[in-house]
Motif scaffolding. Structure first.
Motif, PDB file in Angstrom:
ATOM      1  N   ALA A 478       0.810  -1.224   0.000  1.00 32.01           N
ATOM      2  CA  ALA A 478       0.000   0.000   0.000  1.00 32.01           C
ATOM      3  C   ALA A 478       0.841   1.270   0.000  1.00 32.01           C
ATOM      4  O   ALA A 478       0.287   2.367  -0.124  1.00 32.01           O
ATOM      5  N   ILE A 479       2.153   1.153   0.171  1.00 37.18           N
ATOM      6  CA  ILE A 479       2.961   2.383   0.173  1.00 37.18           C
ATOM      7  C   ILE A 479       2.901   3.029  -1.209  1.00 37.18           C
ATOM      8  O   ILE A 479       2.781   2.366  -2.236  1.00 37.18           O
ATOM      9  N   GLY A 480       2.981   4.347  -1.227  1.00 34.46           N
ATOM     10  CA  GLY A 480       3.027   5.083  -2.485  1.00 34.46           C
ATOM     11  C   GLY A 480       1.772   5.022  -3.320  1.00 34.46           C
ATOM     12  O   GLY A 480       1.781   5.357  -4.498  1.00 34.46           O
ATOM     13  N   ARG A 481       0.644   4.627  -2.699  1.00 35.90           N
ATOM     14  CA  ARG A 481      -0.574   4.481  -3.483  1.00 35.90           C
ATOM     15  C   ARG A 481      -1.162   5.825  -3.899  1.00 35.90           C
ATOM     16  O   ARG A 481      -1.871   5.910  -4.901  1.00 35.90           O
ATOM     17  N   ASP A 482      -0.856   6.885  -3.141  1.00 36.80           N
ATOM     18  CA  ASP A 482      -1.429   8.194  -3.485  1.00 36.80           C
ATOM     19  C   ASP A 482      -0.489   9.316  -3.036  1.00 36.80           C
ATOM     20  O   ASP A 482      -0.738   9.982  -2.020  1.00 36.80           O
ATOM     21  N   PRO A 483       0.589   9.557  -3.782  1.00 34.97           N
ATOM     22  CA  PRO A 483       1.515  10.630  -3.398  1.00 34.97           C
ATOM     23  C   PRO A 483       1.082  12.011  -3.876  1.00 34.97           C
ATOM     24  O   PRO A 483       1.743  13.004  -3.564  1.00 34.97           O
ATOM     25  N   ASN A 484      -0.008  12.088  -4.615  1.00 37.07           N
ATOM     26  CA  ASN A 484      -0.379  13.363  -5.244  1.00 37.07           C
ATOM     27  C   ASN A 484      -0.597  14.511  -4.262  1.00 37.07           C
ATOM     28  O   ASN A 484      -0.211  15.645  -4.558  1.00 37.07           O
ATOM     29  N   PRO A 485      -1.213  14.292  -3.084  1.00 32.67           N
ATOM     30  CA  PRO A 485      -1.355  15.439  -2.164  1.00 32.67           C
ATOM     31  C   PRO A 485      -0.009  16.054  -1.777  1.00 32.67           C
ATOM     32  O   PRO A 485       0.096  17.286  -1.676  1.00 32.67           O
ATOM     33  N   THR A 486       1.021  15.225  -1.594  1.00 36.51           N
ATOM     34  CA  THR A 486       2.341  15.762  -1.255  1.00 36.51           C
ATOM     35  C   THR A 486       2.941  16.493  -2.442  1.00 36.51           C
ATOM     36  O   THR A 486       3.508  17.586  -2.292  1.00 36.51           O
ATOM     37  N   PHE A 487       2.841  15.911  -3.623  1.00 40.73           N
ATOM     38  CA  PHE A 487       3.372  16.566  -4.817  1.00 40.73           C
ATOM     39  C   PHE A 487       2.689  17.916  -5.053  1.00 40.73           C
ATOM     40  O   PHE A 487       3.345  18.914  -5.368  1.00 40.73           O
ATOM     41  N   GLU A 488       1.387  17.938  -4.912  1.00 41.86           N
ATOM     42  CA  GLU A 488       0.646  19.180  -5.143  1.00 41.86           C
ATOM     43  C   GLU A 488       1.027  20.252  -4.134  1.00 41.86           C
ATOM     44  O   GLU A 488       1.110  21.440  -4.470  1.00 41.86           O
ATOM     45  N   ASN A 490       3.950  20.579  -2.790  1.00 43.17           N
ATOM     46  CA  ASN A 490       5.256  21.089  -3.197  1.00 43.17           C
ATOM     47  C   ASN A 490       5.154  22.028  -4.393  1.00 43.17           C
ATOM     48  O   ASN A 490       5.921  22.982  -4.513  1.00 43.17           O
ATOM     49  N   ARG A 491       4.217  21.762  -5.274  1.00 43.75           N
ATOM     50  CA  ARG A 491       4.046  22.648  -6.438  1.00 43.75           C
ATOM     51  C   ARG A 491       3.545  24.018  -6.019  1.00 43.75           C
ATOM     52  O   ARG A 491       3.781  25.011  -6.715  1.00 43.75           O
ATOM     53  N   ARG A 492       2.845  24.052  -4.912  1.00 37.68           N
ATOM     54  CA  ARG A 492       2.327  25.345  -4.442  1.00 37.68           C
ATOM     55  C   ARG A 492       3.375  26.162  -3.701  1.00 37.68           C
ATOM     56  O   ARG A 492       3.132  27.332  -3.394  1.00 37.68           O
ATOM     57  N   GLU A 493       4.507  25.547  -3.380  1.00 33.51           N
ATOM     58  CA  GLU A 493       5.547  26.269  -2.647  1.00 33.51           C
ATOM     59  C   GLU A 493       6.057  27.427  -3.486  1.00 33.51           C
ATOM     60  O   GLU A 493       6.391  27.267  -4.660  1.00 33.51           O
ATOM     61  N   ILE A 494       6.146  28.590  -2.906  1.00 36.14           N
ATOM     62  CA  ILE A 494       6.665  29.763  -3.614  1.00 36.14           C
ATOM     63  C   ILE A 494       8.178  29.730  -3.637  1.00 36.14           C
ATOM     64  O   ILE A 494       8.813  29.920  -4.673  1.00 36.14           O
ATOM     65  N   ARG A 495       8.789  29.463  -2.490  1.00 36.55           N
ATOM     66  CA  ARG A 495      10.248  29.426  -2.389  1.00 36.55           C
ATOM     67  C   ARG A 495      10.683  27.971  -2.330  1.00 36.55           C
ATOM     68  O   ARG A 495      10.767  27.373  -1.259  1.00 36.55           O
ATOM     69  N   HIS A 496      10.933  27.426  -3.511  1.00 38.14           N
ATOM     70  CA  HIS A 496      11.299  26.003  -3.560  1.00 38.14           C
ATOM     71  C   HIS A 496      12.731  25.881  -4.060  1.00 38.14           C
ATOM     72  O   HIS A 496      13.031  26.260  -5.180  1.00 38.14           O
ATOM     73  N   VAL A 497      13.617  25.372  -3.233  1.00 38.72           N
ATOM     74  CA  VAL A 497      15.010  25.212  -3.598  1.00 38.72           C
ATOM     75  C   VAL A 497      15.387  23.760  -3.413  1.00 38.72           C
ATOM     76  O   VAL A 497      14.976  23.117  -2.451  1.00 38.72           O
ATOM     77  N   THR A 498      16.169  23.226  -4.342  1.00 38.55           N
ATOM     78  CA  THR A 498      16.573  21.831  -4.230  1.00 38.55           C
ATOM     79  C   THR A 498      17.307  21.585  -2.919  1.00 38.55           C
ATOM     80  O   THR A 498      18.130  22.382  -2.502  1.00 38.55           O
ATOM     81  N   PRO A 499      17.050  20.465  -2.241  1.00 33.77           N
ATOM     82  CA  PRO A 499      17.579  20.266  -0.903  1.00 33.77           C
ATOM     83  C   PRO A 499      19.028  19.830  -0.842  1.00 33.77           C
ATOM     84  O   PRO A 499      19.613  19.805   0.215  1.00 33.77           O
ATOM     85  N   ILE A 500      19.631  19.441  -1.955  1.00 27.02           N
ATOM     86  CA  ILE A 500      20.950  18.839  -1.857  1.00 27.02           C
ATOM     87  C   ILE A 500      22.048  19.752  -2.357  1.00 27.02           C
ATOM     88  O   ILE A 500      23.189  19.337  -2.506  1.00 27.02           O
ATOM     89  N   SER A 501      21.701  21.004  -2.626  1.00 25.37           N
ATOM     90  CA  SER A 501      22.705  22.012  -2.934  1.00 25.37           C
ATOM     91  C   SER A 501      23.598  21.601  -4.084  1.00 25.37           C
ATOM     92  O   SER A 501      24.773  21.917  -4.136  1.00 25.37           O
ATOM     93  N   LEU A 537      11.214  15.717  -9.265  1.00 20.09           N
ATOM     94  CA  LEU A 537      10.788  14.586  -8.450  1.00 20.09           C
ATOM     95  C   LEU A 537       9.968  15.037  -7.255  1.00 20.09           C
ATOM     96  O   LEU A 537       8.922  14.445  -6.938  1.00 20.09           O
ATOM     97  N   LEU A 538      10.420  16.079  -6.576  1.00 18.54           N
ATOM     98  CA  LEU A 538       9.708  16.550  -5.389  1.00 18.54           C
ATOM     99  C   LEU A 538       8.328  17.103  -5.727  1.00 18.54           C
ATOM    100  O   LEU A 538       7.448  17.151  -4.875  1.00 18.54           O
ATOM    101  N   GLN A 539       8.160  17.535  -6.973  1.00 22.87           N
ATOM    102  CA  GLN A 539       6.866  18.074  -7.377  1.00 22.87           C
ATOM    103  C   GLN A 539       6.036  17.070  -8.167  1.00 22.87           C
ATOM    104  O   GLN A 539       4.956  17.395  -8.649  1.00 22.87           O
ATOM    105  N   GLY A 540       6.554  15.841  -8.290  1.00 23.23           N
ATOM    106  CA  GLY A 540       5.766  14.795  -8.933  1.00 23.23           C
ATOM    107  C   GLY A 540       5.762  14.836 -10.437  1.00 23.23           C
ATOM    108  O   GLY A 540       4.888  14.218 -11.075  1.00 23.23           O
TER     109      GLY A 540
END
Length: 772
Positions: A478-488, A490-501, A537-540
């Motif tokens: 059942a893992i990963g069955r619905d990641p869309n709420p998390t992706f969405e 992240n898409r709404r984030e105004i200040r989105h910077v990649t985490p690994i520099s 990836l973070l935004q799906g």
């Protein structure tokens, strides 16, 4: 002027008017026929997947309403946009026949070859975008002197650029030639580019000196071979820079404090150079600065207090400096930070005392590759906004605190390669926003908690190389069955910077190189592609094509996850519920103690990799495995499979790694044709009941050979020649009509002139005067 000449003027102007009208008609018709020729060429090279150009209708008298085409008021073609149109082949050679063309966008296709010489004749061209293709060869665009914007990023151009710059610099405002294989000295190339504001030379092999033009707003030269020291005169009092990226070169010496002159600067990236000495205190006067990356240099340990004046700073990277000791307390006073990157500094303490865990807006904290030891501090679970927590490659011990289940916003948790013991806490199931969970390379024991099935966003799970045991719980399906709420979110984030520099090497831990799609990413890996990959990836959003289902080789754009449980002590059977994991394309269960049959339900997944080697699986290999049409790696070695080789395996036409060795009860005959026949006998070592011949026992064929390649569309072949004939016929017809019109006009004017002359002569004979 004589009276005869005056009388002839109307005829003259009528002729000129007809010439202009006919000339305009010919020009419009020529534009249309050139575009139809372009369409024919594209359809011949792309017989299956086509872009909007396939809807260009030859029966239309004007092309101005065709998708991707822009015209001016005179119905002349001025713009062509064929971006993301599934175009293969080389660049169409006749764009120069569109004499009013000012914009051409062929980006994001798979166009190859070199740039045709005739493109240099498009003298009116102002905007040219060939980015994200596979175009190669040296650049020769010196004839395009009206260019305002040129984008060639992410291709395979090579050689020097000196024949083009400064030749085409007069009007150039934006130039992006990043992610190619350009080389050579760039000193002086842009000295005569007075209007240039955006310059991106990243990810090439340039050397020489950088140029800081008076109007330059963005300068990006990362990942080149630039060397030397920067003098204090580099940044003048009228500096207009907003973005400066010098990363991944070999600059040295102290970084000039005159950077304070660049008061509009929002992003400063100095990573991966050899800068030394003090961090310039002048950076503290950059009131607009929001991103500061100083990692992997030789700067002094001390951070100037003046940097706390950067009230808009949200991203700070001070990694890879081997400082040792505790984390300095000044980092805990950058209260505006969203992202703090301190990996690779050999810190041994100070996680709590520095105050970084109390930064109110921190969403990303990377403390990996240090020397922290002892238990994981429970305080990490109290960070109010943390989304990405990376503590990998340290010396933490003890158990994972159950309080981790209260980190509701957490999307990535990486605790890999420590000395953690104990079990995975049940509370992990509370993390419904978790996308990545990486606990590999520890000493964890016990079962996988069934509660992990509540992690509905969990697309990437890596528990490899621990001492986990027991049965694989069915709930894991059942893992990963619905990641869309998390992706969405992240898409709404105004200040989105990649985490690994931009540390693309870290991707090896999260995105395994053994996975062919990610392996493709690694072959093109630059700082830009790495950052883009993570953001997508973070935004799906998809980063490469994947199989849409197990029964089709049709590729679609989508997100694909993995399950890695290798190198543990799991026992019992593989749960048949695994067939429900429709968002997963890699499953690695090798190096465990799994027994029983390989469930046939696994054939329902869109798998690219399946590895169940080094277990105790038995029974027949499911026929359904042959339905995994996109499978590229299949490893069933070192088990106890028995029975006949399923003939369906020969239909796995994408397979490039195949291992059935050390299954002593497996029998059958390997054919001399088909996909399985392409593998040598190393794939069948330790299988004494396997034989090799042209057909299986009893004369029955092991499997059919893969289908022949698709034949080229015969109706499209030769299309270019037919369009040339059509264009020539139209041109001749219009020319004859034009000549005929002029001839009739001249005859009528000549007759009228004769009649007027005769009338005038007759009037003189009668003593009267006639007027016309």
């Amino acid at each position: 002027m004589s009276k005869e000449e005056v009388r002839f003027l109307p005829c003259f102007f009528l002729g000129i008017y007809l010439i202009l009208i006919t000339g305009h008609a010919i020009s419009v018709a020529t534009d249309r026929e050139v575009l139809l020729q372009l369409k024919g060429s594209l359809e011949a090279n792309n017989p299956i997947r086509r872009g909007a150009y396939a809807r260009w209708n030859a029966s239309d008298s004007s092309p101005c309403n065709w998708p991707g085409i822009t015209c001016n008021d005179a119905d002349r073609v001025t713009g062509i946009n064929l971006a993301e149109s599934n175009i293969n082949g080389e660049i169409f050679p006749n764009f120069h026949l569109l004499t009013e063309l000012t914009r051409l966008d062929l980006s994001s296709n798979t166009i190859g070859g070199s740039v045709p010489a005739d493109l240099n004749k498009c003298s009116a061209l102002e905007h040219l975008n060939l980015s994200s293709n596979v175009i190669s060869g040296e650049l020769n665009l010196a004839g395009l002197t009206n260019l305002v914007m040129l984008d060639l990023t992410n291709n395979r151009f090579n050689g020097s650029i000196r024949s083009n710059f400064p030749a085409i610099c007069a009007n150039l405002v934006s130039l992006n030639i990043s992610s190619n294989i350009f080389s050579g000295d760039i000193t002086g190339c842009f000295d005569r580019c007075p209007k240039l504001e955006y310059l991106d030379l990243s990810s090439n092999q340039f050397n020489g000196y950088i140029w800081q033009g008076q109007n330059l707003r963005e300068l990006l030269v990362s990942e080149n071979l630039l060397t030397g020291e920067l003098s204090s005169s580099t940044f003048t009092s009228n500096c207009a820079l907003e973005i400066l990226d010098l990363s991944m070169n070999d600059f040295s010496g102290t970084f000039p404090g005159s950077i304070a002159n660049c008061s509009k600067l929002t992003s400063l990236d100095l990573r991966d150079n050899a800068f030394n000495g003090e961090v310039p205190s002048g950076i503290g006067s950059l009131s607009e600065l929001n991103s500061l990356r100083l990692g992997n240099n030789a700067f002094d340990r001390t951070i100037p207090e003046e940097l706390l004046n950067c009230s808009k700073l949200v991203f700070l990277d001070f990694s890879n400096h081997d400082f040792g000791g505790d984390i300095p307390e000044i980092f805990g006073r950058f209260v505006t930070l969203d992202h703090l990157i301190l990996y690779g500094n050999q810190y041994t303490g100070g996680i709590e005392s520095s105050g970084i865990l109390k930064l109110p807006d921190l969403t990303t904290l990377n403390l990996s590759k240090n020397r922290f030891f002892g238990n994981l501090p429970v305080e990490i679970t109290t960070m109010p906004k943390i989304k990405i927590l990376i503590l990998a490659d340290n010396e933490f011990s003890g158990s994972i605190p159950p309080e981790v289940g209260g980190m509701a916003r957490l999307q990535l948790l990486d605790l890999s390669y420590n000395n953690l013991t104990g079990s995975i806490p049940l509370a992990i199931g509370n993390l419904t926003s978790l996308l990545w969970l990486t606990l590999a390379g520890n000493d964890l024991t016990g079962n996988i908690p069934p509660e992990i099935g509540n992690c509905s966003s969990l697309m990437w799970l890596n528990l490899a190389n621990n001492r986990l045991s027991g049965r694989i719980p069915p709930e894991i399906s059942a893992i990963g069955r619905d990641p869309n709420p998390t992706f969405e979110a992240n898409r709404r984030e105004i200040r989105h910077v990649t985490p690994i520099s931009g540390d693309c090497l870290t991707m090896n831990r999260w995105l395994p190189a053994s996975y062919p799609p990610f392996n493709f990413v690694y072959t093109l890996l630059t700082k830009w592609t790495c950052r883009t990959t993570w953001n997508r990836l973070l935004q799906g959003y998809a980063v490469f094509p994947i199989c849409s289902n197990s029964l089709s080789r049709v590729l679609t754009r989508g997100i694909s996850g993995y399950l890695q449980l290798s190198g543990n002590r799991f026992s019992g059977g593989i749960p048949p519920e695994i067939g429900r994991m429709r968002n997963f394309s890699m499953i690695q269960l090798d190096g465990n103690r799994l027994s029983g049959r390989l469930p046939q339900e696994i054939g329902q997944l869109p798998l690219v990799i399946l590895n169940v080697s080094s277990n105790r699986l038995s029974g027949e290999i499911p026929h359904e495995i042959g339905g995994l049409r996109c499978l590229t790696i299949l490893d069933l070695s070192q088990n106890n499979f028995s029975g006949k080789l399923p003939s369906s395996l020969n239909g796995l036409s994408e397979l490039n790694k195949f291992n059935l060795s050390y299954n002593p009860w497996l029998s059958g005959t390997v054919p001399m044709t088909g996909q399985i026949a392409t593998f040598d006998r190393d794939s069948f070592l330790g299988d004494p009941l396997i034989s090799f011949s042209a057909s299986s026992n009893g004369g029955a064929s092991f499997g059919s050979p893969p289908p022949p390649p698709l034949a080229r569309n015969s109706s499209a072949a030769g299309g270019g020649g037919r369009w040339k004939s059509v264009l020539l016929g139209v041109f001749i017809a219009l020319t004859l009509a034009f000549v005929g019109t002029l001839t009739r006009t001249a005859v009528r004017c000549w007759r009228r002139r004769e009649l007027l002359a005769r009338a005038e002569e007759e009037g003189r004979r009668r003593g009267t005067r006639r007027r016309c």
